[in-house]
Design an enzyme around this catalytic site. Structure first.
Site, mmCIF file in Angstrom:
data_model
loop_
_atom_site.group_PDB
_atom_site.id
_atom_site.type_symbol
_atom_site.label_atom_id
_atom_site.label_comp_id
_atom_site.label_asym_id
_atom_site.label_seq_id
_atom_site.Cartn_x
_atom_site.Cartn_y
_atom_site.Cartn_z
ATOM 1 N N ASP A 121 11.830 -7.094 -3.182
ATOM 2 C CA ASP A 121 11.207 -7.725 -2.014
ATOM 3 C C ASP A 121 12.011 -7.341 -0.775
ATOM 4 O O ASP A 121 13.143 -7.798 -0.588
ATOM 5 C CB ASP A 121 11.194 -9.246 -2.205
ATOM 6 N N ASP B 169 5.546 -4.896 1.132
ATOM 7 C CA ASP B 169 6.985 -5.133 1.056
ATOM 8 C C ASP B 169 7.491 -5.527 -0.327
ATOM 9 O O ASP B 169 8.682 -5.769 -0.493
ATOM 10 C CB ASP B 169 7.397 -6.204 2.072
ATOM 11 N N GLU B 170 6.619 -5.601 -1.323
ATOM 12 C CA GLU B 170 7.043 -6.042 -2.650
ATOM 13 C C GLU B 170 6.523 -5.093 -3.727
ATOM 14 O O GLU B 170 5.400 -4.598 -3.639
ATOM 15 C CB GLU B 170 6.541 -7.459 -2.950
#
Length: 399
Positions: free
Chosen positions: A9, A105-106
């Site tokens: 993350d 973003d993950e």
């Protein structure tokens, strides 16, 4: 072979990238927003300095500035964030071909078969953490576990720039005391239902009888019970595996509370234009329209209805969504946010059942119109062509 799953993350991703390109902002509270001119623009991301003032994602710019008068507001640069997301993914793919995105973003990584080459999961996680910081200039939190749900929990537990390991032997000690909403897919609505059943922690959920949860929540109750007990066996998709699109939708928090049907109709058209364009860009059409309605107290109502024929025509999607709204909402409360989604998707060239009630010539004209609008906007920008209905309230049509 025992599974080793990582969840990476990127910390405060949008804001971190902006601070990287604007070093003068690094020690200031920063919020990334869709619009910096509109005081009702929505906060998409914030840095840790802004978090200290309790600035939250999803609130309006003016609400954020009331909490933090010195807040620096930056307009979102999605192409830049996409580029950094791609760079991070290239680092992940050095260690495994099983990389599954969960937003920009993950990502989940299955490194079960990589440990012989690179060491155990903790070693790989720390190596990735150091490379992201050194090569990209941003930080990442990594959760390490034996399933996807616990790996995601791990990446949420320590931030920024940290590695958290959750094993089969210690997960009860580490996560059962966390609030139930920390568990993946437990949103506000599910949290409220669980709290009403005296389920406040992940441990409470794990120790419920699964049959009781199924009676209260349906099949989803059993899924959440399985997650809480560490029984998640869902695989991490390979990076070359194309996951079929099951639905396309969009939702927006309105710049002000909507107080009448015409307000809602305008916002439904804004959302339907986005949904229709994305359907056409993916060469898809759908036959079921869903809407979600959120009131100022954040209570959500969801309804859906079928169409006579599969479609990607903006006006047909909007008309059906508006019909559903009129049948579902009694205006005992104002409307804070709306969502429109199309499901039951097929490829556009798929043969489908013909409706006896549709006007094929009119539909062909509407399809051509939508395609022309898409091309004009692609060349000259989204606001180069607008529907007349959207000119009735400029505060709503510019979101």
């Amino acid at each position: 072979m025992k599974r080793v799953i990582l969840h990476c993350d990127l910390n405060n991703f949008y804001a971190s990238v902006e601070c990287l390109y604007h070093p003068e902002l690094r020690d200031k509270p920063v919020a990334v927003c869709g619009s910096i001119e509109d005081r009702h623009g929505i906060v998409l991301a914030k840095n840790y300095a802004a978090k200290k003032y309790k600035v939250k994602t999803g609130e309006t710019v003016w609400e954020a500035k009331n909490k933090c008068p010195g807040l620096v507001v930056v307009k979102a640069n999605h192409s830049l964030y996409y580029k950094f997301s791609k760079y991070a993914r290239q680092i992940y793919e050095y260690y495994t071909d099983r990389v599954e995105s969960f937003g920009l973003d993950e990502c989940w990584l299955d490194v079960s078969e990589s440990t012989l080459l690179f060491g155990d999961g903790t070693k790989i996680a720390n190596e990735i953490r150091e490379r992201i910081k050194r090569e990209l200039g941003v930080t990442v939190s990594v959760g390490v576990s034996y399933n996807k749900v616990f790996a995601k929990l791990g990446s949420d537990m320590k931030k920024p720039d940290a590695v958290t390991v959750i094993t089969e032997n210690d997960f009860k000690e580490k996560i059962w005391g966390l609030p139930v909403e920390a568990l993946l897919y437990v949103g506000d609505s599910t949290k409220k239902k669980l709290n009403n059943m005296a389920v406040f922690t992940i441990g409470d959920l794990a120790n419920c009888h699964s049959e009781f949860l199924v009676r209260q929540l349906g099949k989803w109750g059993y899924t959440l019970w399985s997650f809480a007990n560490g029984y998640d066996t869902s695989p991490v998709a390979k990076n070359d595996c194309e996951i079929p699109i099951k639905s396309i939708g969009n939702s927006l928090t309105a710049p002000r509370d909507l107080t009448n049907n015409e307000d809602v109709r305008i916002l439904i058209y804004v959302l339907s234009e986005s949904v229709g364009e994305r359907l056409r860009s993916h060469n898809l059409k759908g036959r079921t329209v869903q809407i979600s309605i959120k009131d100022p107290e954040l209570q959500t109502l969801e309804r859906q209805a079928g169409l006579d024929i599969h479609t990607s025509i903006t006006s047909e999607i909007a008309q059906k969504a508006y019909e559903i709204f009129l049948k579902s909402w009694n205006w005992s409360k104002n409307v804070r946010a709306l969502g429109v989604r199309v499901t039951d998707l097929v490829e556009s060239d798929t043969c489908t059942q013909i409706s006896l009630f549709s006007d094929d010539i009119k539909r062909q004209k509407l399809e051509i119109l939508d395609e022309c609008v898409d091309r004009v906007r692609e060349r000259f920008g989204y606001y180069s062509v607008r529907r007349g209905i959207l000119l009735q309230d400029r505060g709503l049509n510019r979101i």
